[in-house]
Write a protein that holds these residues in place. Structure first.
Motif, PDB file in Angstrom:
ATOM      1  N   GLU A  12       0.838  -1.202   0.000  1.00 48.36           N
ATOM      2  CA  GLU A  12       0.000   0.000   0.000  1.00 48.36           C
ATOM      3  C   GLU A  12       0.872   1.252   0.000  1.00 48.36           C
ATOM      4  O   GLU A  12       0.611   2.213  -0.720  1.00 48.36           O
ATOM      5  CB  GLU A  12      -0.913  -0.033   1.228  1.00 48.36           C
ATOM      6  CG  GLU A  12      -1.972   1.025   1.257  1.00 48.36           C
ATOM      7  CD  GLU A  12      -2.881   0.861   2.462  1.00 48.36           C
ATOM      8  OE1 GLU A  12      -2.995   1.835   3.232  1.00 48.36           O
ATOM      9  OE2 GLU A  12      -3.457  -0.228   2.635  1.00 48.36           O
ATOM     10  N   TYR A  13       1.906   1.221   0.816  1.00 45.35           N
ATOM     11  CA  TYR A  13       2.866   2.338   0.887  1.00 45.35           C
ATOM     12  C   TYR A  13       3.512   2.555  -0.484  1.00 45.35           C
ATOM     13  O   TYR A  13       3.587   3.680  -0.977  1.00 45.35           O
ATOM     14  CB  TYR A  13       3.923   2.023   1.948  1.00 45.35           C
ATOM     15  CG  TYR A  13       5.067   2.996   1.984  1.00 45.35           C
ATOM     16  CD1 TYR A  13       4.974   4.181   2.696  1.00 45.35           C
ATOM     17  CD2 TYR A  13       6.248   2.730   1.297  1.00 45.35           C
ATOM     18  CE1 TYR A  13       6.026   5.075   2.727  1.00 45.35           C
ATOM     19  CE2 TYR A  13       7.305   3.624   1.319  1.00 45.35           C
ATOM     20  CZ  TYR A  13       7.189   4.791   2.038  1.00 45.35           C
ATOM     21  OH  TYR A  13       8.231   5.681   2.049  1.00 45.35           O
ATOM     22  N   ASN A  15       2.422   1.628  -3.417  1.00 43.56           N
ATOM     23  CA  ASN A  15       1.438   1.986  -4.441  1.00 43.56           C
ATOM     24  C   ASN A  15       0.976   3.440  -4.355  1.00 43.56           C
ATOM     25  O   ASN A  15       0.243   3.896  -5.238  1.00 43.56           O
ATOM     26  CB  ASN A  15       0.237   1.039  -4.389  1.00 43.56           C
ATOM     27  CG  ASN A  15       0.498  -0.262  -5.108  1.00 43.56           C
ATOM     28  OD1 ASN A  15       1.063  -0.261  -6.197  1.00 43.56           O
ATOM     29  ND2 ASN A  15       0.113  -1.365  -4.496  1.00 43.56           N
ATOM     30  N   ARG A  16       1.402   4.156  -3.341  1.00 40.78           N
ATOM     31  CA  ARG A  16       1.036   5.581  -3.237  1.00 40.78           C
ATOM     32  C   ARG A  16       1.509   6.364  -4.458  1.00 40.78           C
ATOM     33  O   ARG A  16       0.826   7.261  -4.934  1.00 40.78           O
ATOM     34  CB  ARG A  16       1.631   6.216  -1.977  1.00 40.78           C
ATOM     35  CG  ARG A  16       1.024   5.734  -0.699  1.00 40.78           C
ATOM     36  CD  ARG A  16       1.628   6.410   0.540  1.00 40.78           C
ATOM     37  NE  ARG A  16       3.065   6.489   0.466  1.00 40.78           N
ATOM     38  CZ  ARG A  16       3.782   7.599   0.708  1.00 40.78           C
ATOM     39  NH1 ARG A  16       3.188   8.708   1.051  1.00 40.78           N
ATOM     40  NH2 ARG A  16       5.091   7.592   0.617  1.00 40.78           N
ATOM     41  N   TYR A  17       2.679   5.999  -4.972  1.00 42.06           N
ATOM     42  CA  TYR A  17       3.196   6.715  -6.143  1.00 42.06           C
ATOM     43  C   TYR A  17       2.306   6.470  -7.365  1.00 42.06           C
ATOM     44  O   TYR A  17       1.954   7.406  -8.079  1.00 42.06           O
ATOM     45  CB  TYR A  17       4.639   6.305  -6.437  1.00 42.06           C
ATOM     46  CG  TYR A  17       5.204   6.962  -7.666  1.00 42.06           C
ATOM     47  CD1 TYR A  17       5.315   8.353  -7.754  1.00 42.06           C
ATOM     48  CD2 TYR A  17       5.608   6.211  -8.762  1.00 42.06           C
ATOM     49  CE1 TYR A  17       5.820   8.962  -8.887  1.00 42.06           C
ATOM     50  CE2 TYR A  17       6.123   6.821  -9.896  1.00 42.06           C
ATOM     51  CZ  TYR A  17       6.222   8.191  -9.954  1.00 42.06           C
ATOM     52  OH  TYR A  17       6.707   8.799 -11.081  1.00 42.06           O
ATOM     53  N   ASN A  19      -0.828   5.724  -7.407  1.00 44.77           N
ATOM     54  CA  ASN A  19      -2.080   6.452  -7.197  1.00 44.77           C
ATOM     55  C   ASN A  19      -1.902   7.942  -7.454  1.00 44.77           C
ATOM     56  O   ASN A  19      -2.784   8.588  -8.031  1.00 44.77           O
ATOM     57  CB  ASN A  19      -2.611   6.198  -5.787  1.00 44.77           C
ATOM     58  CG  ASN A  19      -3.027   4.763  -5.578  1.00 44.77           C
ATOM     59  OD1 ASN A  19      -3.385   4.060  -6.516  1.00 44.77           O
ATOM     60  ND2 ASN A  19      -2.968   4.308  -4.339  1.00 44.77           N
ATOM     61  N   ALA A  20      -0.771   8.498  -7.038  1.00 44.22           N
ATOM     62  CA  ALA A  20      -0.500   9.919  -7.274  1.00 44.22           C
ATOM     63  C   ALA A  20      -0.360  10.194  -8.769  1.00 44.22           C
ATOM     64  O   ALA A  20      -0.850  11.214  -9.265  1.00 44.22           O
ATOM     65  CB  ALA A  20       0.756  10.352  -6.522  1.00 44.22           C
ATOM     66  N   LYS A  74      -0.159  18.477  -7.194  1.00 43.65           N
ATOM     67  CA  LYS A  74      -0.089  17.019  -7.335  1.00 43.65           C
ATOM     68  C   LYS A  74       1.263  16.601  -7.917  1.00 43.65           C
ATOM     69  O   LYS A  74       1.825  15.583  -7.515  1.00 43.65           O
ATOM     70  CB  LYS A  74      -1.234  16.511  -8.212  1.00 43.65           C
ATOM     71  CG  LYS A  74      -1.331  15.010  -8.303  1.00 43.65           C
ATOM     72  CD  LYS A  74      -1.312  14.289  -6.975  1.00 43.65           C
ATOM     73  CE  LYS A  74      -2.584  14.351  -6.226  1.00 43.65           C
ATOM     74  NZ  LYS A  74      -2.570  13.518  -4.997  1.00 43.65           N
ATOM     75  N   GLU A  77       3.712  16.746  -5.050  1.00 39.58           N
ATOM     76  CA  GLU A  77       3.439  15.619  -4.157  1.00 39.58           C
ATOM     77  C   GLU A  77       3.905  14.302  -4.780  1.00 39.58           C
ATOM     78  O   GLU A  77       4.526  13.472  -4.108  1.00 39.58           O
ATOM     79  CB  GLU A  77       1.939  15.545  -3.860  1.00 39.58           C
ATOM     80  CG  GLU A  77       1.546  14.384  -2.984  1.00 39.58           C
ATOM     81  CD  GLU A  77       0.044  14.222  -2.864  1.00 39.58           C
ATOM     82  OE1 GLU A  77      -0.398  13.088  -2.603  1.00 39.58           O
ATOM     83  OE2 GLU A  77      -0.697  15.212  -3.042  1.00 39.58           O
ATOM     84  N   ILE A  81       6.720  11.769  -3.213  1.00 36.45           N
ATOM     85  CA  ILE A  81       6.417  10.355  -2.938  1.00 36.45           C
ATOM     86  C   ILE A  81       7.412   9.467  -3.669  1.00 36.45           C
ATOM     87  O   ILE A  81       7.944   8.511  -3.093  1.00 36.45           O
ATOM     88  CB  ILE A  81       4.967  10.014  -3.348  1.00 36.45           C
ATOM     89  CG1 ILE A  81       3.976  10.703  -2.405  1.00 36.45           C
ATOM     90  CG2 ILE A  81       4.743   8.504  -3.357  1.00 36.45           C
ATOM     91  CD1 ILE A  81       2.525  10.618  -2.864  1.00 36.45           C
ATOM     92  N   TYR A 105       6.984  -0.784  -8.787  1.00 38.66           N
ATOM     93  CA  TYR A 105       6.302   0.329  -8.114  1.00 38.66           C
ATOM     94  C   TYR A 105       6.700   1.724  -8.603  1.00 38.66           C
ATOM     95  O   TYR A 105       6.020   2.690  -8.288  1.00 38.66           O
ATOM     96  CB  TYR A 105       6.517   0.230  -6.607  1.00 38.66           C
ATOM     97  CG  TYR A 105       5.914  -1.025  -6.042  1.00 38.66           C
ATOM     98  CD1 TYR A 105       4.539  -1.148  -5.869  1.00 38.66           C
ATOM     99  CD2 TYR A 105       6.702  -2.123  -5.712  1.00 38.66           C
ATOM    100  CE1 TYR A 105       3.972  -2.309  -5.375  1.00 38.66           C
ATOM    101  CE2 TYR A 105       6.143  -3.291  -5.210  1.00 38.66           C
ATOM    102  CZ  TYR A 105       4.783  -3.377  -5.051  1.00 38.66           C
ATOM    103  OH  TYR A 105       4.225  -4.529  -4.567  1.00 38.66           O
TER     104      TYR A 105
END
Length: 139
Positions: A12-13, A15-17, A19-20, A74, A77, A81, A105
């Motif tokens: 999950e950590y 996959n933040r990239y 998602n961003a 964004k 951010e 990330i 990732y």
């Protein structure tokens, strides 16, 4: 917390990239749509803006400006990330394991493409991925 739960949290950590990036791309599509709606028909040849689909050109400009600010935020951010995740990936000593995480990732490759890229079988790639997750520290 079990090892599986820890690994899910790490995924999950990581996959933040992704998602961003998706959000950033969505904002860019919104910008393109607003610009297309403004189009050349929104300005008269006299140079004076005219009403366009019951919306003033100024309304489009306000919407466009808001989207542009969101895109800039964004993007910043997203870059932060990515740097944070790349830092965590490079902390993993094993080159193959860190490469698997990077390809998955950061470059968003499919498992099959990772296998081809590093010349490992599906099972070896998944084993390397699992071992890399165990070694990775996100605290």
């Amino acid at each position: 917390m079990t090892e599986k739960e820890k690994n899910e949290k790490k995924k999950e950590y990581l996959n933040r990239y992704k998602n961003a990036v998706k959000k950033y791309n969505s904002l860019q599509e919104q910008e393109e749509r607003i610009r297309a709606e403004m189009g050349p028909g929104a300005i008269e040849y006299s140079g004076m803006p005219k009403a366009h689909k019951k919306t003033d050109l100024s309304d489009y400009m306000v919407r466009l400006e808001k989207i542009l600010y969101k895109i800039a935020d964004k993007k910043r951010e997203m870059q932060e990330i990515r740097l944070e995740i790349e830092d965590k990936i490079t902390d993993i000593d094993d080159g193959i394991q860190s490469r698997v995480l990077y390809l998955r990732y950061i470059r968003f490759l499919k498992w099959e493409d990772i296998c081809v890229e590093i010349g490992y079988s599906w099972r070896q790639v998944h084993r390397a991925h699992s071992q890399a997750l165990k070694k990775m520290n996100i605290d």
